[in-house]
Motif scaffolding. Structure first.
Motif, PDB file in Angstrom:
ATOM      1  N   GLY A 160       0.806  -1.205   0.000  1.00 26.50           N
ATOM      2  CA  GLY A 160       0.000   0.000   0.000  1.00 26.50           C
ATOM      3  C   GLY A 160       0.848   1.267   0.000  1.00 26.50           C
ATOM      4  O   GLY A 160       0.550   2.233  -0.714  1.00 26.50           O
ATOM      5  N   PHE A 241      -5.105  -5.623   5.417  1.00 27.20           N
ATOM      6  CA  PHE A 241      -6.005  -5.808   4.284  1.00 27.20           C
ATOM      7  C   PHE A 241      -6.913  -4.589   4.113  1.00 27.20           C
ATOM      8  O   PHE A 241      -7.281  -4.234   2.996  1.00 27.20           O
ATOM      9  CB  PHE A 241      -6.846  -7.065   4.488  1.00 27.20           C
ATOM     10  N   VAL A 242      -7.272  -3.973   5.231  1.00 28.69           N
ATOM     11  CA  VAL A 242      -8.092  -2.762   5.176  1.00 28.69           C
ATOM     12  C   VAL A 242      -7.273  -1.588   4.645  1.00 28.69           C
ATOM     13  O   VAL A 242      -7.760  -0.769   3.866  1.00 28.69           O
ATOM     14  CB  VAL A 242      -8.666  -2.434   6.573  1.00 28.69           C
ATOM     15  N   LEU A 245      -6.921  -0.980   0.723  1.00 28.88           N
ATOM     16  CA  LEU A 245      -8.097  -0.591  -0.061  1.00 28.88           C
ATOM     17  C   LEU A 245      -8.094   0.894  -0.426  1.00 28.88           C
ATOM     18  O   LEU A 245      -8.251   1.240  -1.610  1.00 28.88           O
ATOM     19  CB  LEU A 245      -9.375  -0.974   0.687  1.00 28.88           C
ATOM     20  N   LEU A 248      -5.415   1.597  -3.079  1.00 31.53           N
ATOM     21  CA  LEU A 248      -5.822   1.256  -4.446  1.00 31.53           C
ATOM     22  C   LEU A 248      -6.787   2.298  -5.000  1.00 31.53           C
ATOM     23  O   LEU A 248      -6.735   2.633  -6.192  1.00 31.53           O
ATOM     24  CB  LEU A 248      -6.469  -0.129  -4.466  1.00 31.53           C
ATOM     25  N   ALA A 249      -7.657   2.818  -4.128  1.00 28.36           N
ATOM     26  CA  ALA A 249      -8.599   3.852  -4.566  1.00 28.36           C
ATOM     27  C   ALA A 249      -7.848   5.113  -4.997  1.00 28.36           C
ATOM     28  O   ALA A 249      -8.173   5.731  -6.022  1.00 28.36           O
ATOM     29  CB  ALA A 249      -9.584   4.170  -3.440  1.00 28.36           C
TER      30      ALA A 249
END
Length: 263
Positions: A160, A241-242, A245, A248-249
């Motif tokens: 990330g 994992f959160v 997200l 990626l956005a």
């Protein structure tokens, strides 16, 4: 060919390419083994001199060290495309990726792998096994799953951060070295138990960049040092994992606003 098969096809092709220069490959792998070894030596001599660090013994800290370096080595191996993304923007190579019938995330991931990081990974595994052999851990299936989840979650967090760094290149063209504070700096910080740092540091690396959810909180569960209910500590790695997200956005937002480098 589906995306997963295509990813592994890229993996195989780049591995064969790097193995064309076997001597260089093994020498670089050896270097990746020795460099973190010197860092681990510093950790060892620190505990050899002072005995413990705010209630943490050497092998407990070694387990913390092994997990974070393992996640970093896997991230550098498989997510190197995002780490070196600036070169694609500068050369105009990213424009070619946009006209291909595949997602940009998959293509950037498959653009580069650093298999020489196997040296750092091997050193981390050795330290992990050594630490586990010298700790009186009552291993259960849940603890084993938590340990695996820690490694996977750590890879997601580093991934990330690499994605966020690459996204900045859409506006800055060149990569920003300041982002290494969160990659290299985060790795160096997280190789010690989070408990030894100031409260604001602990909060930042738990609720913003959740490195504490990768090795510190779940390690409290594995080492039976939790206070109160144990399940929140065991599930803490899910934060990784959160975390990926919104990264990626932000990436997809950057892709939509990309105007080419003009190269």
């Amino acid at each position: 060919m589906n995306s997963v098969a295509l990813f592994f096809r890229c993996l195989a092709i780049l591995f064969k390419a790097q193995m064309q220069y076997r001597t260089s490959f093994w020498l670089l792998s050896l270097g990746q083994l020795l460099v973190p070894l010197s860092v681990f030596a510093g950790l060892y001599f620190l505990f050899e001199r002072f005995g413990q660090l705010q209630g943490w013994e050497f092998f407990e800290a070694a387990l913390c060290f092994a997990v974070i370096h393992m996640t970093f080595s896997l991230s550098e191996c498989f997510v190197r495309g995002f780490d070196s993304f600036a070169s694609l923007v500068v050369s105009g190579g990213f424009d070619r990726l946009l006209v291909r019938p595949r997602g940009t995330v998959l293509q950037v991931l498959g653009s580069r792998f650093e298999f020489t990081r196997v040296g750092r990974l091997l050193q981390s595994i050795i330290v992990l096994v050594w630490a586990c052999m010298n700790l009186s851990i009552d291993w259960t299936i849940m603890k084993v799953l938590t340990l695996i989840l820690m490694v996977v979650s750590g890879v997601f967090i580093f991934t990330g951060i690499f994605i966020l760094t690459a996204t900045l290149c859409f506006w800055t063209i060149q990569g920003l070295e300041v982002t290494n504070i969160l990659t290299d700096g985060g790795r160096e910080m997280a190789q010690y138990p989070l408990h030894i740092y100031e409260r604001w540091v602990r909060r930042f690396f738990t609720f913003v960049i959740p490195f504490g959810c990768v090795n510190y909180l779940p390690l409290l569960y594995i080492l039976d040092r939790t206070e109160g209910a144990a399940w929140p500590y065991a599930l803490a790695p899910l934060a990784g994992f959160v975390f990926i997200l919104p990264c990626l956005a932000v990436w997809h937002y950057g892709v939509r606003h990309y105007r080419s480098s003009g190269s």
